[in-house]
Design a protein around this motif. Sequence first.
Motif, short mmCIF file in Angstrom:
data_model
loop_
_atom_site.label_atom_id
_atom_site.label_comp_id
_atom_site.label_asym_id
_atom_site.label_seq_id
_atom_site.Cartn_x
_atom_site.Cartn_y
_atom_site.Cartn_z
N SER A 132 -5.00 -2.88 -0.09
CA SER A 132 -4.04 -1.89 -0.57
C SER A 132 -4.11 -0.60 0.22
N ASN A 150 -0.35 -6.11 4.93
CA ASN A 150 -1.11 -4.90 5.22
C ASN A 150 -1.84 -5.01 6.55
N HIS A 163 -7.43 -6.63 -4.10
CA HIS A 163 -6.51 -5.49 -4.20
C HIS A 163 -6.99 -4.31 -3.35
N HIS A 216 -4.34 3.49 -10.28
CA HIS A 216 -4.83 2.71 -9.15
C HIS A 216 -6.31 2.34 -9.29
N GLN A 237 -1.41 -11.06 1.14
CA GLN A 237 -1.61 -9.62 1.12
C GLN A 237 -2.02 -9.09 2.49
#
Length: 320
Positions: free
Chosen positions: A109, A39, A105, A143, A35
Amino acid sequence: MFHNTTRTYIINTISHLTLSHTCNNTKVTRSFKKQMMKNRYPLPERRWFVAMAVVGLIATAMFLTNAIRTSETSYLCPGALGIRSKTRTEFSYDASPIQLRAILHYATSRVVPQQSVSEIKISLDVIKSLGRPINFLVFGLGHDSLMWASFNPGGTTVFLEEDPKWVHSILKDAPGLRAHTVRYRTQLRDAKGLLTSYRSEPSCSPTKAYLRGNEACKLALENLPDEVYETEWDLIMIDAPKGYFAEAPGRMAAVFSAAVMARNRKGSGVTHVFLHDVDRKVEKVYAEEFLCRKNLVKGVGRLWHFQIPPSNDTHASRFC
Protein backbone atom coordinates in the motif's frame (compact mmCIF):
# COMPACT_ATOMS: atom_id res chain seq x y z
CA MET A 1 19.15 1.61 -2.80
CA PHE A 2 17.12 1.62 0.41
CA HIS A 3 13.87 1.42 -1.54
CA ASN A 4 14.94 -1.69 -3.44
CA THR A 5 16.38 -3.40 -0.36
CA THR A 6 13.26 -2.75 1.66
CA ARG A 7 10.95 -3.87 -1.12
CA THR A 8 12.97 -7.07 -1.57
CA TYR A 9 12.87 -7.78 2.17
CA ILE A 10 9.11 -7.39 2.37
CA ILE A 11 8.47 -9.38 -0.81
CA ASN A 12 10.66 -12.22 0.46
CA THR A 13 8.89 -12.17 3.83
CA ILE A 14 5.45 -12.38 2.29
CA SER A 15 6.54 -14.91 -0.32
CA HIS A 16 7.75 -17.22 2.47
CA LEU A 17 4.49 -16.85 4.35
CA THR A 18 2.26 -17.27 1.32
CA LEU A 19 4.24 -20.30 0.09
CA SER A 20 3.75 -22.04 3.43
CA HIS A 21 0.02 -21.42 3.10
CA THR A 22 -0.37 -22.13 -0.63
CA CYS A 23 -2.37 -25.32 -0.12
CA ASN A 24 -5.11 -23.57 1.84
CA ASN A 25 -4.65 -19.93 0.91
CA THR A 26 -4.27 -19.71 -2.86
CA LYS A 27 -6.49 -16.64 -2.85
CA VAL A 28 -3.99 -14.83 -0.62
CA THR A 29 -1.14 -15.63 -3.02
CA ARG A 30 -3.11 -14.50 -6.07
CA SER A 31 -4.15 -11.35 -4.23
CA PHE A 32 -0.53 -10.62 -3.36
CA LYS A 33 0.57 -10.88 -7.00
CA LYS A 34 -2.29 -8.65 -8.11
CA GLN A 35 -1.45 -6.02 -5.48
CA MET A 36 2.22 -6.03 -6.42
CA MET A 37 1.32 -5.37 -10.06
CA LYS A 38 -0.72 -2.37 -8.91
CA ASN A 39 2.11 -1.02 -6.76
CA ARG A 40 5.21 -1.37 -8.90
CA TYR A 41 6.51 2.10 -8.14
CA PRO A 42 8.59 2.68 -5.01
CA LEU A 43 7.25 4.73 -2.11
CA PRO A 44 9.19 7.55 -0.47
CA GLU A 45 11.93 6.25 1.80
CA ARG A 46 10.23 7.15 5.08
CA ARG A 47 6.99 5.42 4.12
CA TRP A 48 8.83 2.27 3.11
CA PHE A 49 10.68 2.28 6.41
CA VAL A 50 7.40 2.57 8.33
CA ALA A 51 5.79 -0.09 6.15
CA MET A 52 8.67 -2.49 6.80
CA ALA A 53 8.51 -1.78 10.53
CA VAL A 54 4.76 -2.40 10.64
CA VAL A 55 5.21 -5.68 8.78
CA GLY A 56 7.83 -6.61 11.37
CA LEU A 57 5.47 -5.80 14.25
CA ILE A 58 2.69 -7.87 12.70
CA ALA A 59 5.15 -10.73 12.24
CA THR A 60 6.01 -10.42 15.93
CA ALA A 61 2.33 -10.76 16.79
CA MET A 62 2.16 -13.83 14.56
CA PHE A 63 5.06 -15.48 16.34
CA LEU A 64 3.18 -15.25 19.64
CA THR A 65 0.96 -18.07 18.44
CA ASN A 66 3.65 -20.15 16.76
CA ALA A 67 4.23 -23.71 17.92
CA ILE A 68 6.76 -26.42 17.22
CA ARG A 69 4.91 -29.49 16.12
CA THR A 70 5.33 -32.68 14.14
CA SER A 71 3.45 -32.60 10.89
CA GLU A 72 3.47 -34.01 7.40
CA THR A 73 4.87 -31.30 5.19
CA SER A 74 6.80 -30.65 2.04
CA TYR A 75 8.11 -27.50 0.43
CA LEU A 76 5.38 -27.73 -2.20
CA CYS A 77 1.81 -29.03 -1.95
CA PRO A 78 2.40 -32.79 -1.92
CA GLY A 79 -1.27 -33.70 -2.26
CA ALA A 80 -1.63 -31.66 -5.41
CA LEU A 81 1.48 -33.24 -6.97
CA GLY A 82 0.77 -36.81 -5.88
CA ILE A 83 4.01 -36.91 -3.89
CA ARG A 84 4.16 -38.62 -0.51
CA SER A 85 5.33 -36.08 2.04
CA LYS A 86 7.96 -36.64 4.69
CA THR A 87 7.24 -36.44 8.38
CA ARG A 88 9.45 -34.04 10.27
CA THR A 89 9.44 -31.56 13.14
CA GLU A 90 9.57 -27.93 12.15
CA PHE A 91 8.33 -24.49 13.11
CA SER A 92 4.72 -24.00 12.10
CA TYR A 93 3.83 -20.40 11.28
CA ASP A 94 0.08 -20.50 11.71
CA ALA A 95 -0.77 -16.97 10.71
CA SER A 96 -4.43 -16.05 10.85
CA PRO A 97 -6.14 -14.72 7.69
CA ILE A 98 -6.31 -11.22 9.20
CA GLN A 99 -2.54 -11.25 9.80
CA LEU A 100 -1.75 -12.39 6.27
CA ARG A 101 -4.08 -9.75 4.88
CA ALA A 102 -2.42 -7.09 7.03
CA ILE A 103 1.09 -7.99 5.88
CA LEU A 104 -0.07 -8.01 2.28
CA HIS A 105 -1.79 -4.65 2.72
CA TYR A 106 1.08 -2.74 4.36
CA ALA A 107 3.73 -4.23 2.09
CA THR A 108 1.92 -3.11 -1.05
CA SER A 109 0.00 0.00 0.00
CA ARG A 110 0.95 3.63 -0.47
CA VAL A 111 -0.50 4.54 2.93
CA VAL A 112 0.91 3.70 6.35
CA PRO A 113 -0.46 3.98 9.93
CA GLN A 114 -0.56 7.49 11.37
CA GLN A 115 1.07 6.53 14.65
CA SER A 116 4.83 6.21 14.73
CA VAL A 117 6.50 2.82 15.09
CA SER A 118 7.55 3.61 18.67
CA GLU A 119 3.96 4.57 19.55
CA ILE A 120 2.56 1.42 17.96
CA LYS A 121 5.07 -0.73 19.82
CA ILE A 122 3.72 0.38 23.22
CA SER A 123 0.31 -1.10 22.44
CA LEU A 124 1.81 -4.27 20.99
CA ASP A 125 3.96 -4.74 24.09
CA VAL A 126 0.86 -4.57 26.30
CA ILE A 127 -0.99 -7.08 24.13
CA LYS A 128 2.01 -9.41 24.30
CA SER A 129 2.23 -9.03 28.08
CA LEU A 130 -1.39 -10.11 28.53
CA GLY A 131 -0.56 -13.39 26.80
CA ARG A 132 -4.07 -14.15 25.57
CA PRO A 133 -6.69 -12.95 23.09
CA ILE A 134 -8.11 -9.70 24.41
CA ASN A 135 -11.09 -7.38 24.09
CA PHE A 136 -9.78 -4.37 22.18
CA LEU A 137 -11.92 -1.26 21.57
CA VAL A 138 -10.61 1.33 19.12
CA PHE A 139 -12.05 4.82 18.68
CA GLY A 140 -11.34 5.49 15.03
CA LEU A 141 -11.26 3.51 11.80
CA GLY A 142 -8.53 4.09 9.28
CA HIS A 143 -5.32 2.97 7.63
CA ASP A 144 -4.06 1.41 10.87
CA SER A 145 -7.19 -0.65 11.63
CA LEU A 146 -6.05 -3.79 9.84
CA MET A 147 -2.83 -3.63 11.85
CA TRP A 148 -4.65 -3.36 15.21
CA ALA A 149 -6.90 -6.30 14.33
CA SER A 150 -3.89 -8.39 13.27
CA PHE A 151 -2.30 -7.84 16.69
CA ASN A 152 -5.27 -9.57 18.32
CA PRO A 153 -6.02 -12.79 16.40
CA GLY A 154 -8.65 -14.83 18.19
CA GLY A 155 -9.69 -11.85 20.27
CA THR A 156 -12.42 -9.24 19.85
CA THR A 157 -11.41 -6.00 18.13
CA VAL A 158 -14.13 -3.41 17.54
CA PHE A 159 -13.80 -0.01 15.85
CA LEU A 160 -15.98 3.06 16.45
CA GLU A 161 -16.08 5.74 13.73
CA GLU A 162 -18.20 8.87 13.28
CA ASP A 163 -18.17 9.09 9.46
CA PRO A 164 -20.43 6.51 7.71
CA LYS A 165 -18.83 7.18 4.31
CA TRP A 166 -15.37 6.58 5.74
CA VAL A 167 -16.56 3.32 7.34
CA HIS A 168 -17.84 2.16 3.96
CA SER A 169 -14.57 3.13 2.28
CA ILE A 170 -12.36 1.26 4.76
CA LEU A 171 -14.55 -1.84 4.94
CA LYS A 172 -14.54 -2.08 1.17
CA ASP A 173 -10.84 -2.93 1.33
CA ALA A 174 -10.94 -4.73 4.70
CA PRO A 175 -14.38 -6.37 4.99
CA GLY A 176 -13.32 -8.54 7.93
CA LEU A 177 -13.08 -5.61 10.35
CA ARG A 178 -15.84 -5.08 12.92
CA ALA A 179 -16.83 -1.42 12.83
CA HIS A 180 -19.77 0.66 14.02
CA THR A 181 -20.82 4.22 13.28
CA VAL A 182 -21.01 6.49 16.32
CA ARG A 183 -23.07 9.65 16.76
CA TYR A 184 -21.37 12.27 18.93
CA ARG A 185 -23.31 15.02 20.68
CA THR A 186 -20.32 17.27 21.31
CA GLN A 187 -18.34 19.85 19.37
CA LEU A 188 -14.76 20.84 20.02
CA ARG A 189 -15.76 24.47 20.55
CA ASP A 190 -17.72 23.37 23.65
CA ALA A 191 -14.83 21.51 25.29
CA LYS A 192 -14.14 24.13 27.95
CA GLY A 193 -17.80 24.55 28.90
CA LEU A 194 -18.40 20.80 29.10
CA LEU A 195 -15.45 20.41 31.43
CA THR A 196 -17.16 22.79 33.85
CA SER A 197 -20.82 21.84 33.43
CA TYR A 198 -20.40 18.06 33.81
CA ARG A 199 -19.62 18.51 37.51
CA SER A 200 -23.13 19.77 38.19
CA GLU A 201 -24.81 16.84 36.42
CA PRO A 202 -25.31 13.87 38.81
CA SER A 203 -25.30 11.30 35.99
CA CYS A 204 -21.80 12.46 35.05
CA SER A 205 -20.38 12.10 38.56
CA PRO A 206 -17.66 9.48 39.13
CA THR A 207 -19.86 7.49 41.54
CA LYS A 208 -23.00 7.45 39.36
CA ALA A 209 -21.74 7.77 35.79
CA TYR A 210 -23.01 5.26 33.25
CA LEU A 211 -23.20 5.23 29.47
CA ARG A 212 -26.11 3.33 27.90
CA GLY A 213 -29.14 5.62 27.69
CA ASN A 214 -27.49 8.41 29.69
CA GLU A 215 -28.86 11.36 27.73
CA ALA A 216 -28.51 13.78 30.65
CA CYS A 217 -24.71 13.59 30.59
CA LYS A 218 -23.51 15.08 27.31
CA LEU A 219 -20.09 13.49 27.70
CA ALA A 220 -21.56 10.00 27.86
CA LEU A 221 -21.72 7.98 24.65
CA GLU A 222 -25.28 6.85 25.27
CA ASN A 223 -26.21 5.16 21.98
CA LEU A 224 -23.45 2.67 21.20
CA PRO A 225 -24.06 -0.90 19.98
CA ASP A 226 -24.94 -3.34 22.76
CA GLU A 227 -21.70 -5.30 22.38
CA VAL A 228 -19.71 -2.21 23.40
CA TYR A 229 -21.62 -1.91 26.68
CA GLU A 230 -21.73 -5.64 27.39
CA THR A 231 -18.01 -6.28 26.88
CA GLU A 232 -15.30 -5.57 29.42
CA TRP A 233 -12.51 -4.06 27.39
CA ASP A 234 -8.92 -4.95 28.22
CA LEU A 235 -7.50 -2.26 25.98
CA ILE A 236 -9.06 0.96 24.67
CA MET A 237 -7.35 3.04 21.99
CA ILE A 238 -8.58 6.63 21.55
CA ASP A 239 -7.41 8.00 18.21
CA ALA A 240 -10.71 9.55 17.10
CA PRO A 241 -13.02 11.29 16.49
CA LYS A 242 -11.74 14.38 14.70
CA GLY A 243 -10.51 17.09 17.02
CA TYR A 244 -8.74 19.75 14.98
CA PHE A 245 -11.51 22.24 14.05
CA ALA A 246 -14.29 23.93 16.01
CA GLU A 247 -17.22 21.96 14.58
CA ALA A 248 -15.50 18.58 14.99
CA PRO A 249 -16.86 16.24 17.70
CA GLY A 250 -13.58 16.33 19.62
CA ARG A 251 -12.43 13.50 21.85
CA MET A 252 -14.06 14.72 25.05
CA ALA A 253 -16.83 12.09 25.04
CA ALA A 254 -14.45 9.31 24.01
CA VAL A 255 -12.10 10.08 26.91
CA PHE A 256 -14.94 10.38 29.43
CA SER A 257 -16.63 7.18 28.23
CA ALA A 258 -13.37 5.23 28.29
CA ALA A 259 -12.84 6.34 31.89
CA VAL A 260 -16.35 5.22 32.85
CA MET A 261 -15.87 1.82 31.18
CA ALA A 262 -12.56 1.30 32.97
CA ARG A 263 -13.83 2.40 36.39
CA ASN A 264 -16.95 0.22 36.09
CA ARG A 265 -14.97 -2.90 35.20
CA LYS A 266 -16.24 -5.92 37.15
CA GLY A 267 -13.52 -8.41 36.29
CA SER A 268 -10.00 -8.59 37.64
CA GLY A 269 -7.12 -6.52 36.36
CA VAL A 270 -6.85 -3.03 34.94
CA THR A 271 -8.04 -1.44 31.72
CA HIS A 272 -5.26 -0.18 29.47
CA VAL A 273 -6.28 3.11 27.87
CA PHE A 274 -4.19 4.71 25.13
CA LEU A 275 -4.78 8.31 24.09
CA HIS A 276 -3.19 9.72 20.94
CA ASP A 277 -2.52 13.37 20.04
CA VAL A 278 -1.82 14.46 23.62
CA ASP A 279 0.16 17.36 22.21
CA ARG A 280 -3.23 19.04 21.68
CA LYS A 281 -4.75 20.99 24.56
CA VAL A 282 -8.17 19.30 24.75
CA GLU A 283 -6.76 15.77 24.73
CA LYS A 284 -4.27 16.64 27.44
CA VAL A 285 -6.73 18.49 29.70
CA TYR A 286 -9.42 15.80 29.43
CA ALA A 287 -6.88 13.05 30.06
CA GLU A 288 -5.78 14.76 33.26
CA GLU A 289 -9.42 15.25 34.31
CA PHE A 290 -10.75 11.73 33.65
CA LEU A 291 -7.88 9.28 33.05
CA CYS A 292 -5.68 10.77 35.78
CA ARG A 293 -1.96 11.47 35.98
CA LYS A 294 -1.58 8.86 38.72
CA ASN A 295 -2.66 6.20 36.19
CA LEU A 296 -0.24 7.35 33.49
CA VAL A 297 2.44 4.68 33.15
CA LYS A 298 4.17 5.58 29.90
CA GLY A 299 4.29 8.17 27.17
CA VAL A 300 6.02 8.07 23.80
CA GLY A 301 5.71 10.73 21.14
CA ARG A 302 2.09 11.88 21.14
CA LEU A 303 0.74 8.77 22.88
CA TRP A 304 -0.06 8.29 26.58
CA HIS A 305 -0.68 4.91 28.19
CA PHE A 306 -2.88 4.69 31.28
CA GLN A 307 -3.63 1.69 33.50
CA ILE A 308 -6.98 2.32 35.13
CA PRO A 309 -8.18 0.03 37.93
CA PRO A 310 -11.84 -0.56 38.78
CA SER A 311 -13.19 1.98 41.27
CA ASN A 312 -15.12 1.08 44.40
CA ASP A 313 -15.02 4.57 45.88
CA THR A 314 -18.66 5.49 46.48
CA HIS A 315 -17.80 8.93 47.89
CA ALA A 316 -15.50 10.29 45.18
CA SER A 317 -16.38 13.77 43.97
CA ARG A 318 -13.75 13.85 41.20
CA PHE A 319 -12.45 11.26 38.76
CA CYS A 320 -8.88 12.15 39.70
